[in-house]
Design an enzyme around this catalytic site. Structure first.
Site, short mmCIF file in Angstrom:
data_model
loop_
_atom_site.label_atom_id
_atom_site.label_comp_id
_atom_site.label_asym_id
_atom_site.label_seq_id
_atom_site.Cartn_x
_atom_site.Cartn_y
_atom_site.Cartn_z
N GLY A 1 -30.97 -62.15 26.03
CA GLY A 1 -31.41 -60.75 25.91
C GLY A 1 -32.48 -60.41 26.93
N GLY B 1 -37.05 -59.14 25.91
CA GLY B 1 -36.59 -60.17 26.86
C GLY B 1 -37.22 -59.98 28.23
N SER C 1 -38.21 -59.38 12.54
CA SER C 1 -38.85 -58.06 12.51
C SER C 1 -39.61 -57.93 11.20
CB SER C 1 -37.76 -57.00 12.58
OG SER C 1 -38.23 -55.78 12.07
N SER C 2 -40.64 -57.09 11.20
CA SER C 2 -41.41 -56.91 9.96
C SER C 2 -40.59 -56.23 8.86
CB SER C 2 -42.68 -56.11 10.24
OG SER C 2 -42.36 -54.86 10.81
N TYR D 1 -30.02 -54.61 8.88
CA TYR D 1 -30.69 -55.34 9.96
C TYR D 1 -31.58 -56.43 9.36
CZ TYR D 1 -33.81 -55.84 14.05
OH TYR D 1 -34.54 -56.31 15.11
N PRO E 1 -42.28 -60.10 14.65
CA PRO E 1 -43.17 -59.08 15.21
C PRO E 1 -43.18 -57.79 14.41
CG PRO E 1 -41.21 -59.29 16.57
CD PRO E 1 -41.06 -60.27 15.43
N THR E 2 -44.28 -57.08 14.51
CA THR E 2 -44.40 -55.74 13.97
C THR E 2 -43.68 -54.75 14.90
OG1 THR E 2 -46.03 -54.24 13.05
CG2 THR E 2 -46.58 -55.21 15.17
N HIS F 1 -36.81 -45.93 18.61
CA HIS F 1 -37.92 -46.05 17.66
C HIS F 1 -38.88 -44.87 17.87
CE1 HIS F 1 -36.56 -50.30 17.63
NE2 HIS F 1 -36.83 -50.17 16.34
O1 GFB Z 1 -39.84 -46.40 14.62
P1 GFB Z 1 -38.93 -45.95 13.55
O2 GFB Z 1 -37.63 -45.36 13.97
O3 GFB Z 1 -38.59 -47.11 12.57
O4 GFB Z 1 -39.65 -44.81 12.67
P2 GFB Z 1 -39.17 -47.86 11.27
C1 GFB Z 1 -40.95 -44.96 12.19
C2 GFB Z 1 -41.40 -43.69 11.47
O5 GFB Z 1 -41.53 -42.64 12.44
C3 GFB Z 1 -40.46 -43.17 10.39
C4 GFB Z 1 -40.92 -41.47 11.94
O6 GFB Z 1 -41.23 -42.71 9.30
C5 GFB Z 1 -39.77 -42.00 11.08
O7 GFB Z 1 -39.29 -41.02 10.18
N1 GFB Z 1 -40.52 -40.59 13.04
C6 GFB Z 1 -41.02 -39.35 13.29
C7 GFB Z 1 -39.58 -40.84 13.98
N2 GFB Z 1 -40.39 -38.79 14.33
C8 GFB Z 1 -39.50 -39.69 14.79
C9 GFB Z 1 -38.56 -39.68 15.87
O8 GFB Z 1 -38.41 -38.72 16.61
N3 GFB Z 1 -37.83 -40.83 16.03
C10 GFB Z 1 -37.96 -41.91 15.23
N4 GFB Z 1 -37.22 -43.00 15.47
N5 GFB Z 1 -38.83 -41.93 14.20
C11 GFB Z 1 -37.42 -49.55 12.13
C12 GFB Z 1 -36.25 -50.26 11.50
O9 GFB Z 1 -38.05 -48.92 11.09
O10 GFB Z 1 -38.37 -50.41 12.69
C13 GFB Z 1 -35.75 -51.37 12.30
O11 GFB Z 1 -35.26 -49.31 11.17
C14 GFB Z 1 -36.85 -52.23 12.88
O12 GFB Z 1 -34.89 -52.13 11.52
C15 GFB Z 1 -37.93 -51.41 13.50
O13 GFB Z 1 -37.37 -53.06 11.91
C16 GFB Z 1 -39.11 -52.22 13.98
O14 GFB Z 1 -40.49 -48.51 11.53
O15 GFB Z 1 -39.13 -46.99 10.08
#
Ligand code: GFB
Length: 322
Positions: free
Chosen positions: A14, A20, A110-111, A139, A166-167, A182
């Site tokens: 990766g 990676g 992952s956390s 996941y 990792p967080t 994310h």
């Molecule tokens: O980073 P994120 O997508 O993942 O979202 P998780 C974190 C928080 O940000 C959630 C909010 O409460 C989302 O609702 N958020 C606000 C947004 N605006 C946005 C946006 O525009 N995009 C996104 N993506 N989020 C993931 C897991 O969880 O974290 C994976 O689904 C993995 O499996 C990863 O573990 C590290 O922290 O919620």
């Protein structure tokens, strides 16, 4: 005994991903040979191909940074891909590495492996003590299986296979696809576009109240090399920064860095996910490792990288839908 990387052949699975590529930069400071394979050369979901490649290239050790990853929406809407592809990648790489008797393997989780409502900060032994967060349980189940597979090979065959958890991560090479990314790359893109498009507001998913901890990918890479060298235990180990922030405050921080003064709007039809996931990193700090990059500095560097890329001077993965 520390594991000496000098003269070793290290396979970074990766190597083009955010983690990676950070590992590649960090390994550049070690006196070792780095082995890589592009997705075209080797599909890690292909068991025979993966075994054949590892047998032919004979690494001494593997850092398994390959995974299907994505933000909350991607996890929530493609559960089969997140479960299947991650199980396939990790089974193939860990299984072939075990069969070929490699000296060391580092698996990355992952956390989100921890229960949705785990006591905070989350210690390693919270694993499997409660129900998972539904948006990413697919996941998480794959990653838990990966931890257990490494532990099983340790127990049954005495192999030095370890796992790091990792967080939430961010940094160079992140995915900026609005649907799949994310939160941090999503906010960087939304705020950049609002500022440059003359918009008065930025739309966030969820309520903005969930708390997240963020770690820069280069800090993670440094921790991973530290763990390769210094960690050899059955239990997985947390890697975090200790810097926790609400999503709304994170957006305000990105707005400050971007020098954009607009309003925040919350789309509560989108999920919040877990309310809080702050890792307890006592075990790692007790070994002598700590993160170096402050969240503000890391965001400033990442925002500048994004701005440069979209103005035509760089390249970002998620700008086109892949
Ligand atoms: O980073 P994120 O997508 O993942 O979202 P998780 C974190 C928080 O940000 C959630 C909010 O409460 C989302 O609702 N958020 C606000 C947004 N605006 C946005 C946006 O525009 N995009 C996104 N993506 N989020 C993931 C897991 O969880 O974290 C994976 O689904 C993995 O499996 C990863 O573990 C590290 O922290 O919620």
């Amino acid at each position: 005994m520390p594991y000496d990387l000098t003269g070793k052949r290290i396979f970074v699975a990766g190597h083009r991903g955010m983690v990676g590529s950070a590992v590649m930069r960090r390994l550049g400071r070690e006196n070792c040979t780095v082995l890589t394979a592009t997705r075209q050369e080797l599909d890690l979901r292909d068991q025979a191909g993966t075994r054949g490649w590892i047998a032919e290239n004979r690494p001494d050790a593997v850092i398994l940074a390959a995974a299907k990853v994505g933000g909350i929406h991607a996890n929530d809407t493609a559960p089969a891909d997140f479960l299947h592809d991650n199980l396939a990648i990790q089974n193939n790489v860990i299984g072939a590495s075990a069969e070929l008797g490699l000296g060391k393997l580092l698996f990355l989780g992952s956390s989100c492996i921890y229960p949705k409502l785990a006591p905070q900060p989350i210690t390693e032994d919270s694993l499997l003590t409660g129900p998972l967060e539904p948006t990413n349980e697919w996941y998480a189940i794959a990653k838990i299986a990966g931890i257990k597979l490494c532990q099983a090979y340790r127990k049954q065959h005495g192999l030095d296979f370890i796992s790091a958890m990792p967080t939430n991560l961010y940094g160079p090479g992140d995915n900026y696809d609005p649907a799949g990314s994310h939160v941090l790359p999503a906010l960087i893109r939304k705020i950049y576009e609002a500022k440059n498009g003359g918009a008065a507001e930025v739309h966030l998913w969820g309520t903005g109240s969930p708390l997240r901890e963020f770690l820069h990918a280069d800090d993670l890479a440094d921790a991973l090399i530290f763990l390769m060298q210094n960690y050899s235990e059955e239990q997985h180990i947390n890697v975090g920064s200790g810097e926790e922030i609400s999503i709304a405050d994170l957006a305000r921080l990105v707005m400050e860095v971007a020098e954009f003064d607009g309003d925040l709007r919350f789309d509560t039809s989108m999920p919040d996910g877990t309310p809080r996931k702050l890792l307890d990193t006592f075990r790692l700090s007790d070994l002598g490792w700590a993160a170096q990059t402050s969240l503000r500095d890391g965001i400033a560097a990442t925002y500048a990288e994004f701005a440069q890329a979209v103005s035509g001077k760089g390249e970002l993965r998620g700008l086109i839908n892949e």
